[in-house]
Enzyme design. Structure first.
Site, PDB file in Angstrom:
ATOM      1  N   HIS A 165     -11.630  75.309  60.195  1.00 43.33           N
ATOM      2  CA  HIS A 165     -12.462  75.718  61.342  1.00 43.33           C
ATOM      3  C   HIS A 165     -13.129  74.495  61.997  1.00 43.33           C
ATOM      4  CE1 HIS A 165     -14.765  79.405  63.099  1.00 43.33           C
ATOM      5  NE2 HIS A 165     -14.685  78.437  64.006  1.00 43.33           N
ATOM      6  N   GLU A 173     -13.367  83.382  55.945  1.00 38.71           N
ATOM      7  CA  GLU A 173     -13.625  81.972  55.653  1.00 38.71           C
ATOM      8  C   GLU A 173     -14.731  81.844  54.626  1.00 38.71           C
ATOM      9  OE1 GLU A 173     -14.352  80.164  59.461  1.00 38.71           O
ATOM     10  OE2 GLU A 173     -12.410  80.790  60.215  1.00 38.71           O
ATOM     11  N   ARG A 196     -10.130  83.508  66.328  1.00 35.57           N
ATOM     12  CA  ARG A 196     -10.743  84.101  65.147  1.00 35.57           C
ATOM     13  C   ARG A 196      -9.637  84.585  64.218  1.00 35.57           C
ATOM     14  NH1 ARG A 196     -14.677  81.618  65.925  1.00 35.57           N
ATOM     15  NH2 ARG A 196     -16.773  82.391  66.339  1.00 35.57           N
TER      16      ARG A 196
HETATM   17  C1  DGY Z   1     -17.853  79.273  67.773  1.00 33.55           C
HETATM   18  O1  DGY Z   1     -18.710  78.653  68.400  1.00 33.55           O
HETATM   19  O2  DGY Z   1     -17.674  80.465  67.897  1.00 33.55           O
HETATM   20  C2  DGY Z   1     -16.994  78.479  66.860  1.00 33.55           C
HETATM   21  O3  DGY Z   1     -16.009  79.195  66.256  1.00 33.55           O
HETATM   22  C3  DGY Z   1     -17.809  77.701  65.876  1.00 33.55           C
HETATM   23  O4  DGY Z   1     -17.443  76.431  66.220  1.00 33.55           O
END
Ligand code: DGY
Length: 322
Positions: A288, A270, A241
């Site tokens: 992402h 984002e 993250r």
């Molecule tokens: C999640 O599943 O948390 C991802 O970051 C999205 O793909």
């Protein structure tokens, strides 16, 4: 009896949307533009089930918008965008989609490691700009992976899958930092060395790859001090993250050469990319893409659907997190 009303906040692969629509009264977000706080707040009083994803902020104010929603079935494994405590206090169940995106995300971590170590982004930009002047022995020299230490911050499913690829595929040494030591079988398989101290792991690693959850507990875990503790000339990879990294400090470390490079798939706000990173050559920036394979996105939808079906049938949720 009327079918439960379900709101899906972003488009899913068609086949899973169809399966969801076969069983429930579903509203899809045809425009596939992130819903604002006002829409999400209103949805709390209009639907029985909300299927949000990482681009939706579901805080206490949104949750207070109405009393109809009884299940939030998140499409994704990370759930720091949902205030699970506030949901629990309102008696709303929350589920996620663990396990099904492990391999795809580990693949993207390796993609970033290779891209930044072998300067693939720089090379591609040079070719497209018509600036490649031909092969020469000193052109765009990168770093090899063989024998280098990969330090994993967080050694859950995705961290371990990344380590497996690096160890078995590229001959890297594996070190990790986490709350506890991994299972003996995993440690043996990967010759993985546990560091109970983050600073020591950072100092020992040629590549550091982040695999922690997001949220308050890990906010700015990799700050200026942590970056200064990293081996000079090492690399930082983030598929976890964005909030885990202080990006202003990271840009400074990339400019000064303290870090040779960084590979980032996630950002704090984002789709905004921190301005200070955009002009740097030694950072690879991806939008992402961690779980972005067709197979994985279908599996994520199926997993979210399984939770909605379990809720509708009054069974325990397979992936309940709150
Ligand atoms: C999640 O599943 O948390 C991802 O970051 C999205 O793909």
């Amino acid at each position: 009896m009327a079918k439960p009303k379900v709101l899906v906040t972003r488009r899913w692969p068609e086949e899973v949307e169809r399966r969801l629509a076969d069983r429930f009264d579903v509203t899809f977000n045809e425009a596939d533009v992130a819903l604002g706080a006002a829409d999400l707040t209103a949805a709390m009083g209009e639907y029985d089930v909300l299927c949000p994803t990482v681009s939706d902020k579901i805080g206490a104010t949104v949750l207070a918008g109405g009393d109809r929603v009884k299940l939030i079935a998140n499409y994704g494994v990370g759930f720091e965008h949902i205030d699970t405590e506030a949901a629990k206090a309102k008696g709303i169940a929350v589920s996620n989609t663990p396990g099904v995106l492990t391999d795809a995300t580990a693949d993207i971590a390796l993609t970033l490691i290779l891209m930044v170590a072998r300067r693939a982004g720089e090379g591609e930009r040079e070719v497209r700009a018509g600036q490649w002047t031909g092969w020469r022995p000193t052109h765009l020299l990168g770093a090899s992976l063989q024998g280098k230490t990969l330090g994993l911050v967080g050694f859950g499913r995705i961290g371990i899958a990344t380590a497996r690829r690096a160890f078995h595929g590229f001959g890297m040494k594996i070190a990790y930092y986490g709350r506890r030591e991994t299972l003996p079988d995993v440690a043996r398989e990967l010759h993985a060395r546990f560091y109970p101290d983050l600073g020591e792991l950072l100092a020992a690693s040629d590549f550091v790859s982040l695999h922690t959850p997001g949220g308050a507990e890990t906010a700015n875990l990799i700050d200026a001090q942590a970056l200064a503790a990293m081996k000079p000339g090492s690399y930082l990879i983030n598929t976890a993250r964005g909030g885990v990294v202080d990006h202003a400090a990271l840009a400074g470390a990339l400019r000064s050469g303290q870090l040779a490079g960084a590979g980032l798939d996630v950002f704090p706000q984002e789709p905004k990319i921190p301005e200070e990173l955009l002009g740097l050559e030694n950072v690879v920036l991806l939008p992402h893409l961690g779980s972005a394979t067709r197979e994985t996105r279908v599996a994520m939808g199926e997993r979210a659907l399984a939770n909605v079906v379990a809720w509708a049938e009054g069974r325990p949720l397979p992936d309940r997190i709150a």
